[in-house]
Structures are given as structure tokens and as C-alpha cells.
Design a protein around this motif. Structure first.
Motif, PDB file in Angstrom:
ATOM      1  N   PHE B  70     -17.744  70.929  24.823  1.00  0.00           N
ATOM      2  CA  PHE B  70     -17.863  72.137  24.004  1.00  0.00           C
ATOM      3  C   PHE B  70     -17.690  73.389  24.862  1.00  0.00           C
ATOM      4  CE2 PHE B  70     -20.408  75.718  22.563  1.00  0.00           C
ATOM      5  CZ  PHE B  70     -19.802  75.980  21.344  1.00  0.00           C
ATOM      6  N   THR B  74     -14.843  76.440  24.560  1.00  0.00           N
ATOM      7  CA  THR B  74     -15.021  77.908  24.467  1.00  0.00           C
ATOM      8  C   THR B  74     -14.226  78.619  25.565  1.00  0.00           C
ATOM      9  OG1 THR B  74     -17.017  78.034  25.873  1.00  0.00           O
ATOM     10  CG2 THR B  74     -17.357  77.623  23.518  1.00  0.00           C
ATOM     11  N   LEU B 110     -13.431  70.816  20.095  1.00  0.00           N
ATOM     12  CA  LEU B 110     -14.647  71.054  19.315  1.00  0.00           C
ATOM     13  C   LEU B 110     -14.976  69.819  18.476  1.00  0.00           C
ATOM     14  CD1 LEU B 110     -16.948  72.768  18.232  1.00  0.00           C
ATOM     15  CD2 LEU B 110     -15.311  74.039  16.826  1.00  0.00           C
ATOM     16  N   ALA B 113     -16.344  67.138  20.763  1.00  0.00           N
ATOM     17  CA  ALA B 113     -17.735  67.415  21.135  1.00  0.00           C
ATOM     18  C   ALA B 113     -18.672  66.855  20.063  1.00  0.00           C
ATOM     19  CB  ALA B 113     -17.952  68.912  21.333  1.00  0.00           C
ATOM     20  N   TYR B 114     -18.336  67.130  18.800  1.00  0.00           N
ATOM     21  CA  TYR B 114     -19.145  66.555  17.719  1.00  0.00           C
ATOM     22  C   TYR B 114     -19.127  65.033  17.787  1.00  0.00           C
ATOM     23  CZ  TYR B 114     -20.331  70.725  14.940  1.00  0.00           C
ATOM     24  OH  TYR B 114     -20.872  71.898  14.501  1.00  0.00           O
ATOM     25  N   ALA B 136     -23.355  76.565  18.467  1.00  0.00           N
ATOM     26  CA  ALA B 136     -21.903  76.754  18.527  1.00  0.00           C
ATOM     27  C   ALA B 136     -21.500  78.038  17.807  1.00  0.00           C
ATOM     28  CB  ALA B 136     -21.190  75.546  17.916  1.00  0.00           C
TER      29      ALA B 136
END
Lengths: 324, 324
Positions: B70, B74, B110, B113-114, B136
Motif C-alpha cells: 500500500f 501511494t 491497492l 494490498a487488500y 487509506a
């Protein structure tokens, strides 16, 4: 059954969603894109599938909204990548604000989509999120393939079908599967519904390709031949390229990269003439029908009474026959 | 305790992650940014917090990796927005490939990451994902505020602290909270650890602002005064603007928007001179210490034996004393 009651439930649910307040620059674009409307087909598919197993679809409403938020996230990011000025006749987010805001607002929308799924019953949460995440990654893969194909000389029809499957169809398939899973449908039913949605999705996209060339100008809402003008590698174009005689190929190739307004009408006319000579329209209609029949076979295999499936079948047929 | 064993576990876990294969254009940038290294502080915080409640941290490894993925998502998107050419001394993804690829590869990160969080024990899944999603969205809000502040004339110190809290600190806080929640820590402990992380995070960012001006050139690794040159509204600058005499204000303002190489040295020298006159260095050090003390109070309140907290405390102190 009338779908307008479900559509109203969806619109009411979407209108109650709160995305966030501060900073405004981040949340206003989300409210904006969600307000642009659209057919809300994906949440409708969630509810229709849910209704096959339980008349009460309340617990599917927020998950259905999640799919619509996710779909609009992909539109927001795709529009940046495609440099699209308009979305549903209105300015795109990156045009109205800027690309940075469209990137970041999209990121938050993806997070919000996940959040809307977190209310799912605990015993179904992991499965739902696994299916959703898999689908989300596939949609991104489809968009990447679409961008790749723009840069490539040669794209096979098989590759093209793979691209539209990922970019468009799997989310329709997931929507139906989600509705079924939420209501505790048997796994085989959920999978057949997903396959039904996938195949309808492919047919739906091929129909889009077809309408671009052979649509009724007054009903289509967009410029006829837009794909031809922008040299888009659609199913029609790829089929024509495969079957063209040397002379026909020369005609098509000679028009490539000519996107000036002055010759637009002539370009569309000449390329369409080649399509006509090759019977591309009929071949595309045949292909659409193949996928649609495959879809119906999966719908038939779903173990609920035939009457219960009438609405979904009717909706799918409407999607196939749409003119815009 | 030595953290190198945990760091090694983290690196091993990260090296086993598979993001996807096709299309390569989508997945190669993910492998690239993840290979650029970094201190891996966030996953380390996850494991250190986890270790407070159970020596066996195996089940925290993939969640710890999720936080690192994550974080790198970013970075990938922030670098597009900030038009940054370099990340950890290497080309950024949007430079090495292009912005579209960086947008899309970030989106998939993203999602990944989940996915890495989905293996969490079913009874903790919803809570973990709610905390993660909230964090997030906050990180996105922080990035938006950061961009807003660049365009604004006036930013208060309070607003600045709010921005760095969201952009940087909450993810450190979440990392610790995650480690605790995964091991079934009491809620109050998890919250104290989160607050500890938040406050360390704010202090960490203020330290960054400080090093930019008062760091040791040889150790810092970046150009000293970079923030001054780019007119960045750091804690130092905002404090100076609040306290400057009319003449000092004139000096600072006169240098705004002058980013030429020719006058760079003079600009840094003159603005730093104003900082020196106002005692900005001491004030910033005081502020860092305030947040650090606040952090330690929260750590003290965590209901585990003091000896168990030594490693976390030591790591936090190292972060505060770092020179790069």
C-alpha cells in the motif's frame, strides 16, 4: 417483473452514500461523477441475481452500490488515460478539475467500494472480497491491454476478445455472482450466473462495436463511425483486416492516421464499404449471437424455476437489441 | 531485541509476493518499485506490535507486506502528481514507463494490498479492513491537502500538522494497531499503539523538515535546503512566516518563485539566516520532542511488561535521531 422498482432502490441507495467532506477538492469530483447518471446496469444485475434466491434484496443494496462506485472509479481513471474530454455528455473529472485530482479521487473511490462491501455477512466477507479483488485486478489488466493494442500493429481477434472480457465483461459477471453469493446460492449457480454475465458482457461490447458503424444516427447519440475515424481496433476492423483482399487492405491501410475533419466522412464511407463487401456486419451479428446463446445456456443451467429467470433473460435481450 | 531477524522475515515475505504476469506492462512496474528497497519501517512496526502479544508473528507477515505494498502504491501515484523524476535514486515509474502505466499499476497495487489482508483470521477480517480502509482514505486526503497547500498563500501550522498527520503519520499508527489487532490485543492497547505511531509519525515528518535545512550534507543524501529552494511550506517555513519581523518577512517573500540554479546557494543562505535569527531550529526540535513525549506516554499506557516494549521504544528513538 418490472425492474423499475429495483432501479429506484438502487438510485435511492446511491443518493444516500456519503463519500467524505474534507478536503472538498477530493470529494466533490466523486459526487460529480456519481451524479452523471448512467444505466446502473451493474447494480441492477446484482439485485436481479439476488432476487433469484430471496425476494428480500435489502442486504444486497450496499454491495450493489459498491459495484457502481467501483465502475465509476474505473471510468474516472480510464478517462485520464484516454484523454477523454467528455463523459455522459459532461466534462470529465480531469478536464473539470485536473489529472492529479482525478487520480486521487479515483483512488479514494476504490477504497470506498471496498468499504461498501464490508457490511456483508461475516461468513461471506472473505469470499466476496476475493471475488471482487480478482475482478478489480482483471479490469485493470483489460485497460492495460486496451492501451497496449493501440500501440500495436497486429492484434488477433482472440486477443481482442480477451481484452474486452477483462475490461468489460468480468465486472458484469461478478455483479451477478455477487448477488447470488450474498443470498447463499449454491456455488454452481453462482458460477453459471457469472459465466452468463461474462458472455453477455462480450456480446454487449461487440454490439457497441457494431452500433458505432451500423447504428441509427438519431438513436446512437454518438457520431457514427467514431471508431473508424480514430483507427480503433474493434472486432469489425480486426475481422476485416483478417479477411481483406490485397486491394481492400490497401484501402483500409491508406486511411490510417488520417483523422482530419475534412476527410472524415470519406474515410468512414470507404472503410464501411470494405466492411460491406466482406459482410462484416453479418459476421459480427453472428458472433454476438454466439456469445448470447452461450450466455443463455449458462442461465438455463441455473437451478431456479424458469419463471424466476424471465426478468434477467429479458434484460439481457434488451441489452443485445439496444440501439444506443 | 534485534530487529534484523524481523527485517529479514519481511524481506523474505516481500520477495515471495507474486503480483501478476500478464500484461507485463502492468506488473513489471510493480516489481520494479517494490525492488527499490527502502527501510520497510511500516511492516517492521506491524511485526513489533504483533510481538508484544505473541512471539509467533507468522500470521502477521502477509498483513505486514500489505502495508508495504500500500505504501508503495501511494509513492507511485504521489510521484506522478508531484512530477518527481527520482525515487530512492532511481527513475520513478511514470518516468521509466509513462503516467498511464503508473496510474494503472498503482490501482492494481491497492487491490493487491487488500488481497494480502484477506488471509487474516475471519473473526478479525472486518475490523482490519475497516481500519485499513479508513487509513487509506486518510492518506489520500493528506496528499490532497499537500497539493492544496502548494497553491495557497496562507497555511496555518495547525493545518500543516493535520496534513502530515494524514499523509504520513496515520499509516505508521495503523501499522502498529494492525500488529496488535492481529494478535488479539485489548482494544485500549491497540488504540494506544496507534496513537504512539501517529505521534512518532508527526515527529518523524518534522524531523524530515528539520534535516532538509540543518542536516549534515554528507549524511543527508539529498541537497541541503531543497525545501527552501522549492518554496515548500514546511513546519520551519510556516513558523518563520508567523514570527518574522516585517524586514525578515520581506527577505523570505523576495525569494519566492526564484528557483534558478544561479541564485540557489544565496537563497538557501539568506532564508536559513532568517531561520537562525528566529531560533527556528530550536523551536522545531522542541516541537519534535513534544510529539515524541506524547508518543511515549501512549507507549507507556500499553499494558504489556516494560521490557517487551524496549525494542519499539528504541526504534522510535532511532527514527528521531536519524540523520538521513
Amino acid at each position: 417483473m418490472d425492474t423499475s422498482i429495483l432501479s429506484e432502490k438502487i438510485n435511492r441507495t446511491l443518493s444516500t452514500l456519503r463519500y467524505g467532506e474534507s478536503p472538498t477538492e477530493l470529494y466533490e469530483p466523486i459526487r460529480y461523477i456519481m451524479s452523471l447518471g448512467g444505466k446502473r446496469i451493474r447494480p441492477l444485475l446484482v439485485l436481479l441475481a439476488a432476487k433469484l434466491y430471496d425476494e428480500d434484496v435489502e442486504k444486497a443494496l450496499l454491495p450493489a452500490a459498491a459495484v457502481e462506485v467501483f465502475h465509476n472509479f474505473t471510468l474516472m481513471h480510464d478517462d485520464i488515460m484516454d484523454k477523454a474530454p467528455l463523459r455522459r455528455g459532461q466534462q470529465t473529472v480531469h478536464e473539470k478539475w485536473n489529472s492529479n485530482i482525478a487520480i486521487l479521487a479515483g483512488d479514494v473511490m476504490l477504497v470506498r467500494a471496498y468499504q461498501l462491501l464490508l457490511g456483508v455477512a461475516p461468513d461471506k466477507l472473505q469470499k466476496v472480497l476475493e471475488l471482487f479483488s480478482k475482478t478489480a485486478a482483471e479490469v485493470c489488466e483489460g485497460q492495460q491491454l486496451d492501451m497496449n493494442f493501440e500501440q500495436r500493429e497486429q492484434v488477433s481477434i482472440q486477443e481482442y476478445i480477451q481484452m474486452i472480457t477483462l475490461k468489460t465483461a468480468v465486472l458484469l459477471g461478478f455483479s451477478l455472482e455477487l448477488g447470488a453469493v450474498l443470498q447463499g446460492a449454491p456455488d454452481t449457480d453462482a458460477e453459471h450466473l457469472q459465466q452468463f454475465g461474462n458472455n453477455v458482457g462480450i456480446a454487449f461490447q461487440l454490439r457497441d462495436d457494431l452500433l458505432d458503424v451500423y447504428g441509427d444516427k438519431d438513436k446512437f447519440g454518438k457520431q457514427i463511425g467514431g471508431d473508424i475515424l480514430s483507427d480503433k481496433k474493434t472486432f469489425l476492423m480486426l475481422t476485416a483486416l483478417e479477411q481483406a483482399s490485397p486491394k481492400q487492405l490497401e484501402t483500409i491501410v491508406s486511411w490510417r492516421n488520417k483523422t482530419e475533419d475534412a476527410t472524415a466522412e470519406e474515410k468512414v464511407k470507404e472503410v464501411t464499404a470494405v466492411y460491406d463487401q466482406l459482410g462484416i456486419r453479418q459476421q459480427t451479428e453472428q458472433e454476438i449471437d454466439n456469445y448470447f446463446q452461450k450466455a443463455l445456456q449458462h442461465l438455463d443451467a441455473v437451478q431456479v424455476p424458469k419463471e424466476a429467470k424471465v426478468t434477467i433473460r429479458t434484460l439481457a435481450m434488451q441489452l443485445m437489441e439496444r440501439e444506443a
